[in-house]
Enzyme design. Structure first.
Site, PDB file in Angstrom:
ATOM      1  N   SER A 192      -1.371  -8.295  10.106  1.00  0.00           N
ATOM      2  CA  SER A 192      -2.306  -7.830  10.807  1.00  0.00           C
ATOM      3  C   SER A 192      -3.558  -7.896   9.452  1.00  0.00           C
ATOM      4  CB  SER A 192      -2.736  -7.052  11.659  1.00  0.00           C
ATOM      5  OG  SER A 192      -4.133  -6.457  11.732  1.00  0.00           O
ATOM      6  N   CYS A 227       0.895  -0.910   0.055  1.00  0.00           N
ATOM      7  CA  CYS A 227       0.097   0.064   0.068  1.00  0.00           C
ATOM      8  C   CYS A 227       1.169   1.214   0.225  1.00  0.00           C
ATOM      9  CB  CYS A 227      -0.888   0.327   1.158  1.00  0.00           C
ATOM     10  SG  CYS A 227       0.275   0.286   2.710  1.00  0.00           S
ATOM     11  N   CYS A 238       2.502   6.099   8.463  1.00  0.00           N
ATOM     12  CA  CYS A 238       1.212   5.986   7.783  1.00  0.00           C
ATOM     13  C   CYS A 238       0.978   7.690   7.920  1.00  0.00           C
ATOM     14  CB  CYS A 238       1.081   4.955   7.540  1.00  0.00           C
ATOM     15  SG  CYS A 238      -0.060   5.755   6.171  1.00  0.00           S
ATOM     16  N   GLU A 267       0.610  -0.652  16.245  1.00  0.00           N
ATOM     17  CA  GLU A 267      -0.472   0.982  16.015  1.00  0.00           C
ATOM     18  C   GLU A 267      -1.291   0.565  17.284  1.00  0.00           C
ATOM     19  OE1 GLU A 267      -2.082   0.621  11.794  1.00  0.00           O
ATOM     20  OE2 GLU A 267      -3.937   1.953  13.222  1.00  0.00           O
ATOM     21  N   THR A 321      -6.372   0.755  12.052  1.00  0.00           N
ATOM     22  CA  THR A 321      -6.152   0.899  10.486  1.00  0.00           C
ATOM     23  C   THR A 321      -6.363  -0.214   9.508  1.00  0.00           C
ATOM     24  OG1 THR A 321      -3.743   0.935   9.887  1.00  0.00           O
ATOM     25  CG2 THR A 321      -5.055   3.106   9.943  1.00  0.00           C
ATOM     26  N   HIS A 338      -0.643  -4.330  19.315  1.00  0.00           N
ATOM     27  CA  HIS A 338      -0.216  -4.894  18.438  1.00  0.00           C
ATOM     28  C   HIS A 338       0.032  -3.547  18.134  1.00  0.00           C
ATOM     29  CE1 HIS A 338      -0.227  -3.521  14.190  1.00  0.00           C
ATOM     30  NE2 HIS A 338      -0.794  -4.352  13.003  1.00  0.00           N
ATOM     31  N   HIS A 395       6.191  -4.949   8.402  1.00  0.00           N
ATOM     32  CA  HIS A 395       5.618  -6.193   9.101  1.00  0.00           C
ATOM     33  C   HIS A 395       6.629  -7.398   8.281  1.00  0.00           C
ATOM     34  CE1 HIS A 395       3.145  -5.379  12.806  1.00  0.00           C
ATOM     35  NE2 HIS A 395       4.529  -5.269  12.462  1.00  0.00           N
TER      36      HIS A 395
END
Ligand code: SF4
Length: 330
Positions: free
Chosen positions: A245, A34, A118, A148, A186, A146, A63
């Site tokens: 994830s 992405c 990001c 994030e 996200t 996680h 990851h």
């Protein structure tokens, strides 16, 4: 739409005969990198070029072991804590984002920091802060542990409540009329969070949430694409890391739709027994998995059976994120 209709849409003349030796390989569109991942990797490469090795990256930049090893070979060093970064060395924060505490620690040590978080993760941080300014308790929908989630919880002042399931919503120790707001990790899509958001809006009378257009386009697109893949494939292979994830989520969607689905790092993890009775293999890749690993899986399949590769029609992505100004011309 039936499997036959899908196959004809894909300009395949005949529906695949599962006994035929040729394996049809359908590639999800979009799949793999992405814009946030492309930017994060670009940041490490440009930092290496501009400042020279080593540069220190807090946590895996994205990851994926292949990506991390490739950057290591170029001189990047990966650490879990800012305390492991030597004085004066360039520090890069990974795409997942970090807490305020981590930022403070780097600042106190005067480390030159480049933030590869990001922009869509930063947007969640900013949204959470706006809700706090409005006097709301922020509820984060995400997976405990996680990076994030840890970063987002540590970016929003005050108490941030994490919910992972609808059952967690029922257990929240907040009055029904408490002013609350939710934000989401996200790598969960609109589809993933629908039930939890539904439970939250039933539970609270004064609740706010981000605009549906604010969710990560890449997560949603890859999940829609794997759903399409499931309409035609007998087997789904998701190329990605076990700690990714969004890759795990892609595999789960395949399994939920009743298609045998496996998450593999590359072709070496493919079990030939999975192909028994299979005529069409659907391949996708998590947002942090490079295309070279998809190619590796196709090559492995081709060693087992002759393959014919078709890319499914899907959504085109042309999103790019700007680099930090210090590296834009590196
Ligand atoms: Fe950013 Fe979405 Fe990619 Fe995560 S999956 S890095 S939020 S673009």
């Amino acid at each position: 739409m039936s499997r036959k209709a899908w196959c004809s849409l894909l300009k395949s003349d005949q529906v695949i005969d599962a006994d035929a030796r040729t394996l049809k390989v359908f590639l999800a569109q979009p799949r793999g990198f992405c814009a946030g991942v492309v930017r994060a990797i670009d940041i490490v490469e440009r930092a290496l070029k501009k400042y020279g090795p080593p540069v220190y990256v807090r946590h895996e930049i994205v990851h994926n072991k292949y990506v991390v090893e490739a950057l290591k070979a170029k001189g990047a060093r990966f650490v879990e804590n800012v305390s492991e970064i030597p004085d004066g060395a360039v520090a890069i924060f990974s795409a997942h984002g970090v807490s305020k505490e981590v930022e403070r620690e780097a600042e106190e040590r005067n480390l030159p920091v480049i933030d590869a978080t990001c922009p869509l993760v930063t947007k969640v941080h900013n949204q959470g802060n706006r809700y706090v300014d409005q006097g709301r308790t922020v509820i984060l929908i995400g997976h405990a542990g996680h990076p994030e989630v840890e970063g987002t919880m540590g970016q929003i002042p005050g108490t941030v409540v994490l919910v992972q399931t609808v059952a967690d919503v029922e257990k929240l120790d907040l009055p029904t009329d408490a002013p609350v707001a939710y934000v989401t990790q996200t790598t969960l899509s609109v589809d993933d969070t629908r039930d939890i958001i539904g439970a939250l809006t039933r539970r609270f009378t004064d609740i706010r949430g981000p605009d549906i257009r604010d969710i990560c386009y890449a997560t949603q697109n890859r999940q829609s694409a794997v759903r399409d893949l499931c309409k035609v494939a007998d087997l789904i292979l998701v190329v990605g890391a076990t700690n990714s994830s969004n890759s795990n989520r892609l595999r789960e969607i395949g399994a939920e739709l009743g298609i045998p689905s496996y998450l593999i790092a590359d072709g070496s993890e493919l079990d030939p027994a999975w192909l028994d009775g299979v005529g069409i293999v659907g391949i996708t890749a998590g947002a942090s998995a490079p295309e070279v690993l998809v190619d590796d899986v196709i090559r492995t399949l081709n060693r087992l059976r002759p393959v014919e590769v078709v890319t499914l029609p899907g959504r085109e992505e042309n999103i790019t994120f700007r680099l930090p100004s210090a590296l834009a011309s590196a």
